[in-house]
Scaffold this active site. Sequence first.
Site, PDB file in Angstrom:
ATOM      1  N   ARG A  82       0.818  -1.216   0.000  1.00 54.46           N
ATOM      2  CA  ARG A  82       0.000   0.000   0.000  1.00 54.46           C
ATOM      3  C   ARG A  82       0.856   1.274   0.000  1.00 54.46           C
ATOM      4  O   ARG A  82       0.468   2.286  -0.601  1.00 54.46           O
ATOM      5  CB  ARG A  82      -0.920  -0.013   1.222  1.00 54.46           C
ATOM      6  CG  ARG A  82      -1.917   1.138   1.253  1.00 54.46           C
ATOM      7  CD  ARG A  82      -2.952   0.891   2.329  1.00 54.46           C
ATOM      8  NE  ARG A  82      -4.005   1.894   2.325  1.00 54.46           N
ATOM      9  CZ  ARG A  82      -4.315   2.625   3.394  1.00 54.46           C
ATOM     10  NH1 ARG A  82      -3.654   2.467   4.532  1.00 54.46           N
ATOM     11  NH2 ARG A  82      -5.297   3.504   3.319  1.00 54.46           N
TER      12      ARG A  82
ATOM     13  N   HIS B 133      -6.367  -5.732  -2.465  1.00 57.41           N
ATOM     14  CA  HIS B 133      -7.187  -5.908  -1.270  1.00 57.41           C
ATOM     15  C   HIS B 133      -7.501  -7.384  -1.012  1.00 57.41           C
ATOM     16  O   HIS B 133      -8.351  -7.702  -0.202  1.00 57.41           O
ATOM     17  CB  HIS B 133      -8.473  -5.076  -1.361  1.00 57.41           C
ATOM     18  CG  HIS B 133      -8.229  -3.595  -1.265  1.00 57.41           C
ATOM     19  ND1 HIS B 133      -9.222  -2.649  -1.375  1.00 57.41           N
ATOM     20  CD2 HIS B 133      -7.086  -2.877  -1.066  1.00 57.41           C
ATOM     21  CE1 HIS B 133      -8.703  -1.432  -1.252  1.00 57.41           C
ATOM     22  NE2 HIS B 133      -7.413  -1.543  -1.071  1.00 57.41           N
TER      23      HIS B 133
ATOM     24  N   ASN C  78      -3.721   8.417   5.177  1.00 53.58           N
ATOM     25  CA  ASN C  78      -2.542   7.818   5.818  1.00 53.58           C
ATOM     26  C   ASN C  78      -2.582   7.785   7.343  1.00 53.58           C
ATOM     27  O   ASN C  78      -2.021   6.882   7.968  1.00 53.58           O
ATOM     28  CB  ASN C  78      -1.277   8.564   5.383  1.00 53.58           C
ATOM     29  CG  ASN C  78      -0.931   8.314   3.928  1.00 53.58           C
ATOM     30  OD1 ASN C  78      -1.316   7.289   3.362  1.00 53.58           O
ATOM     31  ND2 ASN C  78      -0.225   9.248   3.317  1.00 53.58           N
TER      32      ASN C  78
ATOM     33  N   HIS D 105       0.313   4.675  -2.262  1.00 58.92           N
ATOM     34  CA  HIS D 105       0.109   6.012  -1.691  1.00 58.92           C
ATOM     35  C   HIS D 105       1.272   6.946  -2.025  1.00 58.92           C
ATOM     36  O   HIS D 105       1.109   8.166  -1.983  1.00 58.92           O
ATOM     37  CB  HIS D 105      -0.096   5.917  -0.180  1.00 58.92           C
ATOM     38  CG  HIS D 105      -1.475   5.467   0.191  1.00 58.92           C
ATOM     39  ND1 HIS D 105      -2.050   5.727   1.412  1.00 58.92           N
ATOM     40  CD2 HIS D 105      -2.414   4.781  -0.512  1.00 58.92           C
ATOM     41  CE1 HIS D 105      -3.278   5.217   1.445  1.00 58.92           C
ATOM     42  NE2 HIS D 105      -3.513   4.628   0.291  1.00 58.92           N
TER      43      HIS D 105
END
Length: 336
Positions: free
Chosen positions: A70, A201, A102, A74
């Site tokens: 992840r 996911h 975050n 990001h």
Amino acid sequence: MSMTRGAMVAAVALVALLLFPATFAFPPAGQQQLDPHFYDHSCPQAQQIVASIVGKAHAQDPRMAASLLRLHFHDCFVKGCDASILLDSSASVVSEKRSNPNKDSARGFEVVDEIKAALEAACPRTVSCADVLALAARDSTVMTGGPGWMVPLGRRDSLGASIQGSNNDIPAPNNTLPTIITKFKLQGLDIVDLVALLGSHTIGDSRCTSFRQRLYNQTGKGLPDSTLDPAAAAVLRPRCPRSGGDQNLFFLDHVTPFKFDNQYYKNLLVHQGLLSSDEVLFTGSPATAELVKLYAASQDIFFQHFAQSMVNMGNISPITGRNGQIRSNCRRVNHN
Ligand code: HEM
Ligand SMILES: *[C@@H]1O[C@H](CO)[C@@H](O)[C@H](O)[C@H]1NC(C)=O
Ligand SMILES: *[C@@H]1O[C@H](CO)[C@@H](O)[C@H](O)[C@H]1NC(C)=O
């Protein structure tokens, strides 16, 4: 001797082409190509160092692979894959770690620090923090059972961060499908990239606060999300009450939470995606629903598309050449 205006332009263009062929042969500045062999001579141990520390961290904490995967996402969605997410706040930086997507959520920074320290010991100021994130994302995928791929390398690190970018450019779990598609398109990613990348996911956790709205009041009418299986909602509610329990954790893929497989898509088919942004891939448009069905039916095709889309995501606006820097500590810019 006189030239027409057209002939003069042509002559100037020809001279420019001879003097600066690269200007014409390659895409515009800043789009210099990344290369999987970038560190082959300058730091041949680089990939081995990253893989071994990711492996150790994953053995100690089975969620860590998800968290590292992840971080690369990001990072890349906020002014490109430039390690901006890793900067701590300082006199000149407002850290992206404080942004809505975050805060209380992004993790794995200590593992990145450990990787960077080992790389600095082996090859000082050579391997960028942005490349560490790209490699750790690939290794995390492989370690949990997913596909591998050659990681294009040669990104450099940013001199700043953008908390606004982090808040605005990373999709939110209650964004509509059109909004999510637009946010991906702004990064140069299409719906194949979107549906394939969301397959991440298949591992990792979400906090209650990221999906509570679906359980109680999805559209402001006091009703749960009609696209969430009622039985699944009933299982989720006790540990994600109307108020309190914000930080309680839930598996994004409750069937095989630690395995990188195509179970995520199978869950969407039975309306058991955890986040609204997950389920809308199946319920929100025929085109995305077809891809969900394709990946649910074929893990091989999912893996192929996922690997390609991770390369595509990793190519978002890298800093290359003499721009940016190679940070020696991923948490702050070098001052010399
Ligand atoms: C529409 C796009 C996306 C949305 C709205 C979204 C949203 C979220 C949310 C809300 C969480 C849980 C955060 C929390 O509550 O602490 C999460 C976790 C996660 N996301 Fe996404 N995400 C998206 C795309 C992606 C992509 C493209 C990747 C990777 C390529 C990714 C990888 C992950 C992983 C692995 C986790 C689990 C992290 C952990 O357990 O530490 N996501 N995401
Ligand atoms: C989405 O969630 C945020 C944060 O919880 C909330 O402020 C916002 O109102 C939600 N948007 C919609 C459309 O429900
Ligand atoms: C649902 O949300 C709407 C607006 O977001 C609010 O006005 C309403 O009171 C909420 N209903 C319940 C039952 O919580």
